[in-house]
Design a protein around this motif. Structure first.
Motif, mmCIF file in Angstrom:
data_model
loop_
_atom_site.group_PDB
_atom_site.id
_atom_site.type_symbol
_atom_site.label_atom_id
_atom_site.label_comp_id
_atom_site.label_asym_id
_atom_site.label_seq_id
_atom_site.Cartn_x
_atom_site.Cartn_y
_atom_site.Cartn_z
ATOM 1 N N GLY A 70 0.846 -1.186 0.000
ATOM 2 C CA GLY A 70 0.000 0.000 0.000
ATOM 3 C C GLY A 70 0.881 1.235 0.000
ATOM 4 O O GLY A 70 2.088 1.164 0.277
ATOM 5 N N VAL A 71 0.291 2.367 -0.335
ATOM 6 C CA VAL A 71 1.021 3.626 -0.330
ATOM 7 C C VAL A 71 0.354 4.578 0.655
ATOM 8 O O VAL A 71 -0.873 4.711 0.693
ATOM 9 C CB VAL A 71 1.099 4.261 -1.740
ATOM 10 N N VAL A 72 1.185 5.215 1.472
ATOM 11 C CA VAL A 72 0.733 6.242 2.410
ATOM 12 C C VAL A 72 1.378 7.544 1.964
ATOM 13 O O VAL A 72 2.610 7.624 1.873
ATOM 14 C CB VAL A 72 1.137 5.909 3.855
ATOM 15 N N THR A 73 0.571 8.544 1.674
ATOM 16 C CA THR A 73 1.098 9.792 1.132
ATOM 17 C C THR A 73 1.068 10.892 2.182
ATOM 18 O O THR A 73 0.024 11.206 2.728
ATOM 19 C CB THR A 73 0.287 10.240 -0.103
ATOM 20 N N ALA A 74 2.229 11.456 2.471
ATOM 21 C CA ALA A 74 2.302 12.589 3.383
ATOM 22 C C ALA A 74 1.794 13.844 2.672
ATOM 23 O O ALA A 74 1.721 13.887 1.439
ATOM 24 C CB ALA A 74 3.736 12.780 3.866
ATOM 25 N N PRO A 75 1.426 14.886 3.427
ATOM 26 C CA PRO A 75 0.776 16.065 2.823
ATOM 27 C C PRO A 75 1.667 16.825 1.844
ATOM 28 O O PRO A 75 2.874 16.939 2.036
ATOM 29 C CB PRO A 75 0.442 16.935 4.043
ATOM 30 N N ILE A 76 1.029 17.348 0.813
ATOM 31 C CA ILE A 76 1.707 18.156 -0.199
ATOM 32 C C ILE A 76 1.085 19.546 -0.250
ATOM 33 O O ILE A 76 0.006 19.770 0.287
ATOM 34 C CB ILE A 76 1.613 17.513 -1.592
ATOM 35 N N ALA A 77 1.784 20.457 -0.932
ATOM 36 C CA ALA A 77 1.255 21.790 -1.203
ATOM 37 C C ALA A 77 0.907 21.846 -2.686
ATOM 38 O O ALA A 77 1.804 21.902 -3.533
ATOM 39 C CB ALA A 77 2.273 22.865 -0.838
ATOM 40 N N LYS A 78 -0.371 21.807 -3.021
ATOM 41 C CA LYS A 78 -0.795 21.666 -4.409
ATOM 42 C C LYS A 78 -0.328 22.821 -5.290
ATOM 43 O O LYS A 78 0.054 22.621 -6.442
ATOM 44 C CB LYS A 78 -2.316 21.526 -4.477
ATOM 45 N N ALA A 79 -0.355 24.035 -4.752
ATOM 46 C CA ALA A 79 0.035 25.192 -5.568
ATOM 47 C C ALA A 79 1.498 25.098 -5.979
ATOM 48 O O ALA A 79 1.857 25.390 -7.135
ATOM 49 C CB ALA A 79 -0.220 26.483 -4.798
ATOM 50 N N LEU A 80 2.355 24.690 -5.059
ATOM 51 C CA LEU A 80 3.773 24.560 -5.381
ATOM 52 C C LEU A 80 4.010 23.415 -6.362
ATOM 53 O O LEU A 80 4.831 23.516 -7.274
ATOM 54 C CB LEU A 80 4.582 24.328 -4.110
ATOM 55 N N LEU A 81 3.291 22.317 -6.179
ATOM 56 C CA LEU A 81 3.451 21.191 -7.091
ATOM 57 C C LEU A 81 3.033 21.569 -8.507
ATOM 58 O O LEU A 81 3.622 21.095 -9.484
ATOM 59 C CB LEU A 81 2.633 19.993 -6.612
ATOM 60 N N LEU B 248 -10.877 5.027 -2.214
ATOM 61 C CA LEU B 248 -11.599 3.797 -2.514
ATOM 62 C C LEU B 248 -11.703 3.609 -4.018
ATOM 63 O O LEU B 248 -11.655 4.571 -4.783
ATOM 64 C CB LEU B 248 -12.998 3.856 -1.908
ATOM 65 N N GLY B 249 -11.862 2.363 -4.447
ATOM 66 C CA GLY B 249 -12.059 2.076 -5.856
ATOM 67 C C GLY B 249 -10.788 1.870 -6.653
ATOM 68 O O GLY B 249 -10.837 1.773 -7.891
ATOM 69 N N LEU B 250 -9.640 1.781 -5.973
ATOM 70 C CA LEU B 250 -8.364 1.580 -6.656
ATOM 71 C C LEU B 250 -7.934 0.120 -6.594
ATOM 72 O O LEU B 250 -8.328 -0.612 -5.680
ATOM 73 C CB LEU B 250 -7.272 2.439 -6.010
ATOM 74 N N PRO B 251 -7.069 -0.297 -7.512
ATOM 75 C CA PRO B 251 -6.500 -1.648 -7.407
ATOM 76 C C PRO B 251 -5.417 -1.743 -6.339
ATOM 77 O O PRO B 251 -4.908 -2.833 -6.073
ATOM 78 C CB PRO B 251 -5.923 -1.890 -8.805
ATOM 79 N N ILE B 252 -5.041 -0.624 -5.743
ATOM 80 C CA ILE B 252 -4.055 -0.603 -4.665
ATOM 81 C C ILE B 252 -4.664 0.052 -3.427
ATOM 82 O O ILE B 252 -5.713 0.697 -3.501
ATOM 83 C CB ILE B 252 -2.774 0.172 -5.067
ATOM 84 N N VAL B 253 -3.989 -0.104 -2.296
ATOM 85 C CA VAL B 253 -4.386 0.567 -1.065
ATOM 86 C C VAL B 253 -3.662 1.907 -0.995
ATOM 87 O O VAL B 253 -2.441 1.967 -1.155
ATOM 88 C CB VAL B 253 -4.024 -0.297 0.164
ATOM 89 N N ARG B 254 -4.423 2.970 -0.756
ATOM 90 C CA ARG B 254 -3.807 4.284 -0.578
ATOM 91 C C ARG B 254 -4.483 5.023 0.564
ATOM 92 O O ARG B 254 -5.705 5.154 0.607
ATOM 93 C CB ARG B 254 -3.913 5.115 -1.850
ATOM 94 N N THR B 255 -3.685 5.501 1.507
ATOM 95 C CA THR B 255 -4.183 6.323 2.601
ATOM 96 C C THR B 255 -3.293 7.551 2.764
ATOM 97 O O THR B 255 -2.172 7.601 2.242
ATOM 98 C CB THR B 255 -4.212 5.561 3.950
ATOM 99 N N SER B 256 -3.789 8.509 3.529
ATOM 100 C CA SER B 256 -3.035 9.722 3.821
ATOM 101 C C SER B 256 -3.589 10.327 5.097
ATOM 102 O O SER B 256 -4.795 10.200 5.373
ATOM 103 C CB SER B 256 -3.186 10.727 2.673
ATOM 104 N N PRO B 257 -2.760 10.969 5.913
ATOM 105 C CA PRO B 257 -3.322 11.688 7.060
ATOM 106 C C PRO B 257 -4.242 12.797 6.579
ATOM 107 O O PRO B 257 -3.952 13.462 5.582
ATOM 108 C CB PRO B 257 -2.086 12.247 7.773
ATOM 109 N N ASP B 258 -5.352 12.975 7.273
ATOM 110 C CA ASP B 258 -6.345 13.956 6.837
ATOM 111 C C ASP B 258 -6.021 15.336 7.385
ATOM 112 O O ASP B 258 -6.785 15.925 8.138
ATOM 113 C CB ASP B 258 -7.748 13.517 7.262
ATOM 114 N N HIS B 259 -4.857 15.822 7.019
ATOM 115 C CA HIS B 259 -4.495 17.210 7.340
ATOM 116 C C HIS B 259 -3.485 17.674 6.302
ATOM 117 O O HIS B 259 -2.985 16.880 5.499
ATOM 118 C CB HIS B 259 -3.938 17.342 8.764
#
Length: 337
Positions: free
Chosen positions: A118-129, A291-302
């Motif tokens: 599974g993948v766990v994604t830490a928070p990003i800054a969308k504008a900078l990305l 939900l709905g992916l072939p992989i597991v993905r979570t992220s902290p909700d902040h």
């Protein structure tokens, strides 16, 4: 197929935010919270610095393959790859955004290839990305695209110890919400949510509560007709399919303590309708699950919390919960084939 023995891949998030220090804190508390093995994707030196800001003497150990992560995890934080950068908490820049994007891409690729469970994604800054070539509304849409899943079929669920919610519409102006709600969209999102709750969360016959859009569920058309014209037909269609859907429920009563026991997930009409109750109840333990992916993905909700990065004030609860939840979902998938 997900492998029970495969570790989780954790992306760094924006290095100027709280992601790296919370990854370090999660590893330091791995035994306390019985966390599954995970590896950080890049950032060896900045993770050490970020950990030090919280008083953690973080041992890191480079690994050549995720297969080595489980053996290393007990003594050091496994770090895959040579991606790295400077740790400048609270001072985001394009170099940090480039590192965040590279880590996210690699973590997603490894998971889609089956090397990570599974993948766990830490928070990003969308504008900078966006400045460095990221053309997605958020990480949810990026991961969906990387997996070949249409954005409308990748469903965001916010999950905490007391509540799970799914926003039907996400990053759109409130004025646009009524025009974006359709019977078909409600049915599609509810189907995905129900299937995922059964497969990844082990809930048999999940109960889906569908929130109303208008006050008092429209008051018989006095405050709007979306409930009768759009939402009620969707609920009927879901019931015909065997999904335990109820509603439309007035949103002002749906999240009361006695009401929350009556459903497993609340399908909400817009972003704040879903996120306000979740964050009010479970802010420091809320997890964003795709939900709905072939992989597991979570992220902290902040978010990145640039204002408190490096101060030691960021609560690690949501990161710990995201890692634990990803591991639990991956194990269920592995157990069920």
């Amino acid at each position: 197929m997900q492998l029970r023995s495969a570790p989780l891949a954790v992306s760094l998030g924006d290095p100027a935010g709280v992601g790296p220090e919370l990854i370090a804190e999660a590893w330091a508390r791995r035994l306390e919270h019985a966390l599954p093995p995970f590896a950080a994707i890049g950032g060896a030196s900045l993770l050490v610095e970020a950990g030090a800001s919280r008083g953690i003497e973080l041992p890191v150990e480079p690994i050549a393959s995720l297969k080595d992560a489980a053996e290393v995890f007990g003594r050091a934080l496994p770090v895959l790859g040579e991606l790295d950068g400077s740790w400048r908490p609270g001072f985001p820049d394009s170099a940090g955004a480039t590192l965040a994007l590279a880590s996210l891409k690699r973590a997603t690729e490894l998971t889609f290839a089956g090397e990570a469970s599974g993948v766990v994604t830490a928070p990003i800054a969308k504008a900078l990305l966006a400045e460095v070539g990221f053309d997605h509304p958020g990480q949810t849409e990026f991961v969906a695209a990387a997996c070949g899943v249409a954005a409308e079929d990748a469903v965001m669920m916010l999950a905490g110890p007391q509540l799970r919610t799914v926003p039907l519409t996400v990053h759109v102006a409130l004025a646009e919400v009524p025009g974006r709600i359709t019977t078909d969209l409600i049915v599609r999102r509810a189907r995905v949510a129900a299937a995922a709750l059964e497969r990844d969360f082990g809930i048999e016959a999940p109960r889906v509560a569908v929130a109303a859009l208008n006050p008092h569920a429209g008051e018989g058309g006095k405050f709007g007709d979306e409930e009768a014209r759009i939402i009620a037909p969707a609920i009927k269609a879901l019931r015909r399919e065997g999904i335990a859907a109820t509603g439309p429920h007035p949103a002002d009563a749906l999240f009361a303590p006695h009401a929350r026991h009556g459903f497993d997930v609340a399908l909400c009409m817009y972003h704040d309708q879903a996120l306000i109750p979740l964050k009010a109840l479970d802010f420091d333990a809320g997890v964003n699950v795709t939900l709905g992916l072939p992989i597991v993905r979570t992220s902290p909700d902040h978010g990145t919390a640039f204002d408190i990065a490096g101060t030691g004030r960021a609560n690690p609860g949501a990161m710990i919960a995201a890692i634990r939840m990803a591991g639990e979902c991956a194990m269920r998938r592995a157990a069920n084939g």
